[in-house]
Scaffold this motif. Structure first.
Motif: not given
Length: 198
Positions: A22-27, A30-33, A38-44, A46-50
């Protein structure tokens, strides 16, 4: 029964590896933002928690349903062998079982225009071995079947045209040869090495 399931699920959630994930997903979010795009980076990211949800679902099923590992192993074996067969079929006839045409000398199998067949087979090969040597321990010709499937998976990976995946497969087989505890399996180191080399 529901109380027991809930307590097991709570125990899984509180596991240190889950908390770390969970901490890794948040990290990574945050790095993507804070990235340049940021939008391109969040594609991979944002939903990594799946992947975590998928792993938790498997852990929950394994802990609450009898013979779930055996059922999972048989199902996984069937899907794994199908991917290999479908890839080889597409290479020979130019299209796979579902009619997806081979393009550019690369194999996609049932993934249509996504050329990830070799990667999927290479990355799930360890799961195939775990299923057959830990969850399906007592069936005839196990070693023969496993060696044949490894050999055919190697052929499919090479035919898929994914060079990095081919390297990954060779590296994994090499590490398997030098680290496997042969005393637990009724197969000699020489046979494993010879078949892998061939």
């Amino acid at each position: 029964y529901l109380i027991s399931c809930r307590s097991k699920f709570t125990k899984i959630i509180k596991d240190r590896y889950v908390i770390f994930f969970i901490l890794f997903c948040l990290f990574i979010i945050f790095s993507s933002l804070n990235s340049k795009y940021p939008l391109y980076s969040l594609e991979s990211s944002l939903f990594y928690f799946r992947f975590g949800i998928f792993s938790l679902s498997i852990a929950f099923i394994v802990n609450n349903f009898d013979k779930s590992l055996v059922i999972f192993s048989y199902t996984f074996n069937l899907i794994f062998v199908f991917l290999i067969f479908d890839g080889i079929f597409q290479y020979i006839f130019g299209y796979d079982i579902f009619g997806f045409v081979q393009k550019g000398g690369r194999l996609s199998g049932p993934f249509k225009e996504e050329y990830i067949l070799g990667g999927v087979i290479a990355k799930t090969l360890p799961i195939f071995l775990i299923c057959n040597y830990f969850f399906l321990k007592n069936y005839r010709f196990r070693n023969f079947v496993v060696i044949i499937v490894i050999f055919l998976s190697g052929i499919t990976i090479f035919l898929s045209g994914e060079r990095w995946t081919s390297f990954y497969f060779v590296l994994y087989i090499f590490l398997l040869i030098i680290t496997l505890d042969y005393s637990k399996f009724s197969v000699s180191r020489f046979k494993i090495f010879l078949n892998s080399f061939i």
